[in-house]
Design an enzyme around this catalytic site. Structure first.
Site, PDB file in Angstrom:
ATOM      1  N   ASP A  10      39.267  54.833  58.478  1.00  0.00           N
ATOM      2  CA  ASP A  10      39.162  56.065  59.246  1.00  0.00           C
ATOM      3  C   ASP A  10      37.827  56.711  58.827  1.00  0.00           C
ATOM      4  OD1 ASP A  10      39.825  58.534  60.605  1.00  0.00           O
ATOM      5  OD2 ASP A  10      40.326  59.353  58.618  1.00  0.00           O
ATOM      6  N   ASP A  12      36.708  60.603  59.676  1.00  0.00           N
ATOM      7  CA  ASP A  12      36.779  62.029  59.334  1.00  0.00           C
ATOM      8  C   ASP A  12      37.792  62.292  58.232  1.00  0.00           C
ATOM      9  OD1 ASP A  12      34.858  63.015  61.224  1.00  0.00           O
ATOM     10  OD2 ASP A  12      36.301  62.473  62.780  1.00  0.00           O
TER      11      ASP A  12
HETATM   12  C1  XBP Z   1      39.483  63.113  63.536  1.00  0.00           C
HETATM   13  C2  XBP Z   1      39.543  64.103  64.617  1.00  0.00           C
HETATM   14  C3  XBP Z   1      38.351  64.379  65.432  1.00  0.00           C
HETATM   15  C4  XBP Z   1      37.301  65.286  64.940  1.00  0.00           C
HETATM   16  C5  XBP Z   1      36.429  65.746  66.082  1.00  0.00           C
HETATM   17  O1  XBP Z   1      40.748  62.498  63.362  1.00  0.00           O
HETATM   18  O2  XBP Z   1      40.575  64.632  64.921  1.00  0.00           O
HETATM   19  O3  XBP Z   1      38.838  64.959  66.582  1.00  0.00           O
HETATM   20  O4  XBP Z   1      37.875  66.427  64.340  1.00  0.00           O
HETATM   21  O5  XBP Z   1      35.807  64.711  66.721  1.00  0.00           O
HETATM   22  P1  XBP Z   1      40.882  61.124  62.555  1.00  0.00           P
HETATM   23  P2  XBP Z   1      35.397  64.833  68.284  1.00  0.00           P
HETATM   24  O6  XBP Z   1      40.138  61.291  61.252  1.00  0.00           O
HETATM   25  O7  XBP Z   1      42.365  60.984  62.310  1.00  0.00           O
HETATM   26  O8  XBP Z   1      40.329  60.001  63.377  1.00  0.00           O
HETATM   27  O9  XBP Z   1      35.016  66.258  68.509  1.00  0.00           O
HETATM   28  O10 XBP Z   1      34.245  63.896  68.452  1.00  0.00           O
HETATM   29  O11 XBP Z   1      36.602  64.450  69.100  1.00  0.00           O
HETATM   30 MG    MG Z   2      40.857  61.347  59.268  1.00  0.00          MG
END
Ligand code: XBP
Ligand code: MG
Length: 256
Positions: A10, A12
């Protein structure tokens, strides 16, 4: 015996604290750019993170927190949100390019170990592909994007996490079965997504996700750790290891 063939990361919250130091700052900058008097605090953002995807998060915020909001003249909701989101992506990539979102403890070391062990790597993320590229190019050596065989992103699939789609896409493109991989995640939404795709999951939690339900994770740590920065084990077995290594990932998979 199960053999570890690939690690699926993953992005973020797992590779870096991009939510707090990147996305949140970018959303607020975009609100200013669009002359809105909206401001998301760190606390509110922790709550909003339960909704995955930036566009979906903005829509949820309007519905839940700005019920009186009126769209600018001549605008249509989804296209207006899409315009805002494009601005937010630009703000985000600019922020990340400044080095504001360094990799979390142990991430670079583990990536190097995985490469040295000839284990394949992929990414399964909700965020936009350009955000992934900007993070990789600001934190890893030139060409590192190619280390990840597949970058499966939220906009390439029908349903974002916690649905399994993005992990299934990564598996499909790598032609691997779920039992040959480990997913590295930081959140309950991410765990549910990987689990629904049948992939054994290791969690490294963070300030937003601490205390979430990780019952189905094979291992829950506070970071990937380093030899001089041992991990705190929140759940599961580390077989005597003090930080996350390829050996530990292999043991976790074999015992899952
Ligand atoms: C990550 C997210 C993303 C970011 C924003 O979730 O929820 O939406 O916050 O990105 P994960 P965008 O780590 O579970 O994949 O604005 O590009 O959608
Ligand atoms: Mg995440």
């Amino acid at each position: 015996m199960k053999k570890l063939k690939a690690v699926i990361f993953d992005v973020d919250g797992t590779l870096a604290n991009t939510e707090r130091d990147g996305h949140l700052v970018a959303f607020n900058k975009t609100f200013t750019n669009f002359n809105l008097n909206w401001h998301w605090s760190n606390e509110l953002y922790g709550e909003l993170l339960r909704v995955t995807g930036g566009k979906e998060r903005i829509l949820h915020y309007i519905e839940k927190h700005q019920p009186e909001f009126e769209l600018p003249e001549g605008e249509e909701l989804s296209s207006w949100i899409a315009k805002m989101h494009a601005d937010k992506t630009k703000c985000y990539t600019d922020i990340v390019a400044t080095g504001a979102t360094p990799l979390r403890t142990g991430v670079k070391r583990l990536i190097e170990e995985i490469r040295n062990a000839n284990i394949r790597m992929a990414i399964a993320t909700t965020t936009s592909p350009e955000n992934v590229t900007s993070l990789i190019s600001s934190t890893l050596p030139e060409g590192a994007e190619k280390w990840f065989e597949v970058i499966a992103a939220g906009n390439m699939v029908k349903t974002k996490k916690p649905a399994p789609d993005v992990y299934q896409l990564a598996l499909e493109k790598m032609e691997l079965s779920s039992s040959e991989c480990i997913a590295l995640e930081d959140s309950n939404n991410g765990l549910r997504s990987a689990q629904a795709a049948g992939i054994t999951t290791v969690i490294t939690d963070n300030e937003y996700t601490r205390g979430e339900n990780f019952t189905n994770a094979a291992l829950v740590l506070d970071s990937m750790g380093e030899p001089d920065q041992p991990v705190t084990v929140l759940a599961g077995e580390t077989y005597g290891e003090e930080y996350l290594t390829v050996d530990l990932l292999e043991k976790v998979l074999q015992n899952s």
